[in-house]
Design a protein around this motif. Structure first.
Motif, PDB file in Angstrom:
ATOM      1  N   MET A 292       0.799  -1.046  -0.026  1.00  0.00           N
ATOM      2  CA  MET A 292       0.034   0.045   0.146  1.00  0.00           C
ATOM      3  C   MET A 292       0.938   1.291  -0.008  1.00  0.00           C
ATOM      4  N   ALA A 293       0.300   2.092  -0.341  1.00  0.00           N
ATOM      5  CA  ALA A 293       1.353   3.428  -0.894  1.00  0.00           C
ATOM      6  C   ALA A 293       1.397   3.917   0.586  1.00  0.00           C
ATOM      7  N   PRO A 294       2.665   4.423   0.564  1.00  0.00           N
ATOM      8  CA  PRO A 294       3.125   5.265   1.955  1.00  0.00           C
ATOM      9  C   PRO A 294       2.308   6.737   1.933  1.00  0.00           C
ATOM     10  N   LEU A 295       2.113   7.278   2.914  1.00  0.00           N
ATOM     11  CA  LEU A 295       1.217   8.335   2.832  1.00  0.00           C
ATOM     12  C   LEU A 295       1.782   9.592   2.186  1.00  0.00           C
ATOM     13  N   ASN A 296       3.104   9.757   2.310  1.00  0.00           N
ATOM     14  CA  ASN A 296       3.870  10.942   1.706  1.00  0.00           C
ATOM     15  C   ASN A 296       3.590  10.962   0.273  1.00  0.00           C
ATOM     16  N   SER A 297       3.367   9.697  -0.522  1.00  0.00           N
ATOM     17  CA  SER A 297       3.112  10.020  -1.860  1.00  0.00           C
ATOM     18  C   SER A 297       1.971  10.413  -2.255  1.00  0.00           C
ATOM     19  N   LEU A 298       0.989  10.534  -1.237  1.00  0.00           N
ATOM     20  CA  LEU A 298      -0.259  11.287  -1.714  1.00  0.00           C
ATOM     21  C   LEU A 298      -0.406  12.741  -1.286  1.00  0.00           C
ATOM     22  N   SER A 299       0.662  13.289  -0.687  1.00  0.00           N
ATOM     23  CA  SER A 299       0.696  14.543  -0.388  1.00  0.00           C
ATOM     24  C   SER A 299       0.412  15.534  -1.649  1.00  0.00           C
ATOM     25  N   LYS A 300       1.203  14.974  -2.584  1.00  0.00           N
ATOM     26  CA  LYS A 300       1.147  16.202  -3.859  1.00  0.00           C
ATOM     27  C   LYS A 300      -0.258  16.042  -4.432  1.00  0.00           C
ATOM     28  N   GLU A 301      -1.075  15.024  -4.524  1.00  0.00           N
ATOM     29  CA  GLU A 301      -2.328  15.322  -5.239  1.00  0.00           C
ATOM     30  C   GLU A 301      -3.535  15.921  -4.006  1.00  0.00           C
ATOM     31  N   TYR A 302      -3.385  15.454  -2.766  1.00  0.00           N
ATOM     32  CA  TYR A 302      -4.214  15.697  -1.783  1.00  0.00           C
ATOM     33  C   TYR A 302      -3.365  16.557  -0.798  1.00  0.00           C
ATOM     34  N   PRO A 303      -3.797  18.145  -0.835  1.00  0.00           N
ATOM     35  CA  PRO A 303      -3.176  18.929   0.216  1.00  0.00           C
ATOM     36  C   PRO A 303      -3.715  18.839   1.602  1.00  0.00           C
ATOM     37  N   LEU A 304      -4.793  18.231   1.822  1.00  0.00           N
ATOM     38  CA  LEU A 304      -5.146  17.933   2.951  1.00  0.00           C
ATOM     39  C   LEU A 304      -4.211  16.843   3.746  1.00  0.00           C
ATOM     40  N   ILE A 305      -3.243  15.944   3.099  1.00  0.00           N
ATOM     41  CA  ILE A 305      -2.481  15.097   3.542  1.00  0.00           C
ATOM     42  C   ILE A 305      -1.227  15.861   3.736  1.00  0.00           C
ATOM     43  N   ASP A 306      -1.135  16.779   4.492  1.00  0.00           N
ATOM     44  CA  ASP A 306       0.203  17.433   4.507  1.00  0.00           C
ATOM     45  C   ASP A 306       1.061  16.979   5.592  1.00  0.00           C
ATOM     46  N   SER A 307       2.185  17.599   5.783  1.00  0.00           N
ATOM     47  CA  SER A 307       3.073  17.040   6.493  1.00  0.00           C
ATOM     48  C   SER A 307       2.803  17.105   8.144  1.00  0.00           C
ATOM     49  N   ASN A 308       1.873  18.189   8.647  1.00  0.00           N
ATOM     50  CA  ASN A 308       1.050  17.971   9.906  1.00  0.00           C
ATOM     51  C   ASN A 308       0.176  16.801  10.060  1.00  0.00           C
ATOM     52  N   PHE A 309      -0.459  16.386   9.003  1.00  0.00           N
ATOM     53  CA  PHE A 309      -1.189  15.238   9.279  1.00  0.00           C
ATOM     54  C   PHE A 309      -0.396  13.958   9.177  1.00  0.00           C
ATOM     55  N   GLN A 310       0.630  14.030   8.313  1.00  0.00           N
ATOM     56  CA  GLN A 310       1.565  12.729   8.298  1.00  0.00           C
ATOM     57  C   GLN A 310       2.282  12.754   9.871  1.00  0.00           C
ATOM     58  N   THR A 311       2.639  13.824  10.506  1.00  0.00           N
ATOM     59  CA  THR A 311       3.234  13.632  11.672  1.00  0.00           C
ATOM     60  C   THR A 311       2.441  13.038  12.867  1.00  0.00           C
ATOM     61  N   PHE A 312       1.009  13.607  12.611  1.00  0.00           N
ATOM     62  CA  PHE A 312       0.036  13.115  13.648  1.00  0.00           C
ATOM     63  C   PHE A 312      -0.007  11.643  13.471  1.00  0.00           C
ATOM     64  N   CYS A 313      -0.118  11.298  12.015  1.00  0.00           N
ATOM     65  CA  CYS A 313      -0.321   9.874  11.805  1.00  0.00           C
ATOM     66  C   CYS A 313       0.929   8.846  12.267  1.00  0.00           C
ATOM     67  N   ALA A 314       2.152   9.604  12.095  1.00  0.00           N
ATOM     68  CA  ALA A 314       3.291   8.956  12.394  1.00  0.00           C
ATOM     69  C   ALA A 314       3.325   8.656  14.046  1.00  0.00           C
ATOM     70  N   SER A 315       2.595   9.507  14.713  1.00  0.00           N
ATOM     71  CA  SER A 315       2.813   9.353  16.175  1.00  0.00           C
ATOM     72  C   SER A 315       1.756   8.150  16.482  1.00  0.00           C
ATOM     73  N   HIS A 316       1.046   7.780  15.587  1.00  0.00           N
ATOM     74  CA  HIS A 316       0.209   6.715  15.821  1.00  0.00           C
ATOM     75  C   HIS A 316       0.829   5.321  15.226  1.00  0.00           C
ATOM     76  N   ALA A 317       1.974   5.792  14.826  1.00  0.00           N
ATOM     77  CA  ALA A 317       2.756   4.386  14.007  1.00  0.00           C
ATOM     78  C   ALA A 317       1.920   4.107  12.447  1.00  0.00           C
ATOM     79  N   ILE A 318       1.518   5.254  12.077  1.00  0.00           N
ATOM     80  CA  ILE A 318       0.737   4.858  10.588  1.00  0.00           C
ATOM     81  C   ILE A 318       1.623   5.499   9.600  1.00  0.00           C
ATOM     82  N   TYR A 319       2.195   4.867   8.777  1.00  0.00           N
ATOM     83  CA  TYR A 319       3.170   5.157   7.782  1.00  0.00           C
ATOM     84  C   TYR A 319       2.525   4.976   6.199  1.00  0.00           C
ATOM     85  N   SER A 320       1.594   4.166   6.296  1.00  0.00           N
ATOM     86  CA  SER A 320       1.025   3.953   4.857  1.00  0.00           C
ATOM     87  C   SER A 320      -0.282   3.734   4.914  1.00  0.00           C
TER      88      SER A 320
END
Lengths: 347, 326
Positions: free
Chosen positions: B1-29
């Motif tokens: 499954m795609a890593p979250l950071n690959s979606l950031s270009k098309e979907y601006p909502l999934i920005d680095s803040n969101f990714q950090t939040f997810c990373a804090s829950h061990a969600i990388y993909s």
């Protein structure tokens, strides 16, 4: 699983999946450096993967008004018209040529099998000579590749058959051009020998390596019109512990031969040995190498004895009727059978 | 499954803040996201400073996932689709048509199994000629240089009343043969490329709304799929097996989505008890919808066909035909 369809090694595939690249789209979005860093390969390998992915996705862009045309195909009508000019290699035996529809077909893989001593090598040598019959005499004027796995190729016999062939051609031209003495056949038996490329293979790895190399060889020698493999089974019958490996290797080899025949428009003739098989309570003679191999040829001819006479039977063909014809092996090569009660049997 | 950071270009909502939040829950993909407890994630987002934006990000991810699955159909829609689109194509051989319930059915993958020289290629050629005569297109993938236009012309001439070869018949034959396109295929990747290209062409045609059925391929024949798959099966690793199953999946997807009838041929191998069984193994058994076994009586012109598997007919039913070898 689009990644699975890229021709890359299994370990690279595993690395791509582990890093999260499951679709071609995801690979195309990254750059070479990112890809190399994510899956821990060198930049050149990453570039190679990107090229494969780009090539596969370039198919996306081929949508024009003629979108229904995919490259590489031919309509049946075009193929039918091409077949009218297709080349046939005579076997020098009229009855045999008749049941074959004129001779051995180019662009097809023909398998000829029979018991030892029935004349397989003789037919192979005759075809290697007959492919060189000049265009003026209805032949192909091509060269031959002879791959010998058993060591049964006798040069003296080839010379004998070549001389007989030239004599027959001069007799033919003499009949038709009785007045013109200058229409002598300008062929010498030595030139016939020169146009047969002989390869001797001593193990199955050599055989597979040679089949792989043939693509390059035929590209350099474009007038090769027939490849004879005598016999294709010899190195695969004994000492093979891993049957699954044998099936895979044979399947791949047969696909390569099919590709050679189609791409270069030449005839591939494979000579095979026989074995017994238990069918419906009785033992019958079938060709060696098993059931999977029996699908690796376009046509199959089985040679057998019938009361002291040699016969050939068409066992498999997409367009020829099942029929058998007698033939004989003479000092001049393969010729018509001379028995008085001979006739072609339609089965 | 795609890593979250690959979606950031098309979907601006999934920005680095969101990714950090997810990373804090061990969600990388996306996979980690799907496995995570979403209620807990929402609750944790509510406690964050920019909770609204984070919740929107989670919704966005769920939307992306939802858009990827095929549409859900109910039984009524399926029956309407079957009546409207899923026609039956006669093979030209009455025995086989009777066993198949009319012929090759659109949307189904039909497999012909048989020993060498039992008539599989003949059935393929005969079906091509019959389908082309009924003004539909055929794509024929040939792995063994066995495609014979002469034989097809013979079948066309045989089943019509034309005896003479005049200009009109010539043109008729040309029209029929022009609907059959033959592709020589010599390895499995080549087949995948071709099927992919076909899928893309057909998908783009849906929007162009082509009415002329002449250009829309209706029947796809692969003769034989076993010679493409045998060289890669049981090698190092399960790669060959995966390719076999994905090829079956791709063929069935083409059949169902684009209303094509697919016909493939397979050979037999020796079984454990000496009886021949179809090649390609146990996993392939469940892939085709319909499986027919062909055999030929010793050196005669009679062929026997029996059903191994069919969704609507009893297996074991058999028929004979004398048309294939004359």
């Amino acid at each position: 699983m689009e990644i699975g369809m890229l021709p890359i090694s299994a370990s690279k595939r595993g690395k791509l999946l582990a890093a999260g690249y499951t679709t071609l789209h995801s690979i195309l979005r990254t750059s070479t450096t990112h890809l190399a860093r994510d899956i821990e390969v060198s930049e050149s390998e990453a570039l190679e993967i990107l090229n494969f992915a780009t090539r596969s996705s370039d198919l996306d862009k081929s949508s024009g008004s003629n979108a229904n045309v995919i490259h590489g195909g031919q309509t049946a009508w075009d193929m039918l018209n091409e077949e009218r000019f297709s080349s046939l290699i005579t076997t020098s035996c009229l009855d045999l040529d008749n049941i074959l529809g004129g001779g051995i077909n180019c662009k097809e893989v023909t398998e000829i099998g029979g018991v030892p001593g029935i004349g397989k090598t003789q037919i192979g040598i005759q075809l290697a000579v007959n492919v060189q019959i000049p265009l003026d005499y209805g032949g192909l004027g091509g060269k031959a590749i002879y791959i010998d796995t058993e060591g049964s190729f006798m040069v003296e016999r080839v010379l004998q058959i070549a001389e007989a062939c030239i004599e027959d051609l001069s007799e033919y031209s003499h009949h038709f051009y009785k007045d013109n003495q200058a229409f002598g056949v300008k062929m010498h038996p030595n030139s016939i020998l020169e146009n047969i490329f002989y390869f001797r293979v001593c193990s199955y790895t050599e055989q597979i390596a040679l089949v792989n190399y043939l693509d390059k060889f035929v590209t350099e020698h474009k007038d090769v019109k027939i490849i004879i493999i005598d016999s294709v089974t010899f190195h695969f019958r004994q000492d093979f512990d891993d049957m699954a490996l044998r099936t895979r290797l044979l399947g791949e080899m047969s696909l390569k031969l099919m590709k050679l025949a189609k791409n270069f428009s030449l005839a591939v003739v494979m000579l095979n040995q026989v074995t017994t098989k238990h069918i419906e309570g009785s033992f019958q003679l079938t060709l060696a190498l098993g059931d999977s191999w029996s699908h690796s040829c376009t046509n199959r001819i089985i040679l057998y004895w019938n009361d002291d006479e040699r016969h050939a039977y068409i066992d498999k063909s997409p367009s020829l009727k099942s029929a058998s014809a007698p033939y004989s092996v003479t000092s001049r090569g393969i010729r018509n059978s001379t028995s008085s009660s001979k006739r072609i049997k339609m089965v | 499954m795609a890593p979250l950071n690959s979606l950031s270009k098309e979907y601006p909502l999934i920005d680095s803040n969101f990714q950090t939040f997810c990373a804090s829950h061990a969600i990388y993909s996306v996979e980690d996201f799907l496995l995570h407890d979403l209620d807990a994630l929402f609750a944790s987002a509510a406690n964050h400073s920019n909770s609204e934006r984070l919740k929107q990000g989670i919704h966005q991810l769920l939307l992306i996932v939802d858009a990827l699955h095929p549409p859900v159909l109910n039984g009524l829609q399926l029956i309407e689709d079957a009546k409207r689109n899923k026609h039956v194509f006669s093979t030209g051989c009455e025995g086989i048509d009777a066993l198949l319930g009319g012929g090759l059915r659109v949307g189904q993958l039909t497999e012909l199994v048989g020993p060498s020289s039992s008539g599989k290629t003949q059935v393929c050629l005969m079906s091509s000629s019959t389908v082309a005569k009924n003004k539909c297109s055929v794509i024929y993938l040939d792995t063994g240089n066995s495609f014979s236009p002469q034989r097809i012309a013979y079948f066309v001439g045989q089943s019509s009343d034309y005896v003479s070869v005049n200009q009109a018949d010539h043109r008729l034959l040309q029209n029929i043969l022009d609907r059959i396109i033959c592709y020589p295929v010599f390895d499995v990747y080549q087949m995948f490329d071709l099927l992919h290209q076909l899928k893309i062409n057909l998908r783009s045609q849906v929007f162009i709304d082509i009415v002329k059925s002449d250009h829309q391929v209706q029947v796809l024949i692969v003769d034989s799929i076993s010679s493409l798959i045998t060289p890669i099966l049981r090698g190092n690793g399960p790669q060959g097996h995966a390719l076999m199953i994905s090829s079956g999946f791709l063929l069935k997807q083409l059949a169902h989505e684009h209303n094509i009838a697919v016909l493939v041929t397979n050979h037999v191998v020796g079984g454990d008890d000496g009886n021949p069984k179809p090649a390609l193994g146990e996993s392939w058994k469940s892939v085709p919808h319909v499986r027919l076994l062909l055999s030929r009586d010793c050196r005669s012109n009679v062929s026997n066909i029996s059903i191994i598997k069919h969704p609507a007919m009893a297996s074991g039913r058999s028929a004979t035909s004398t048309r294939l070898f004359v």
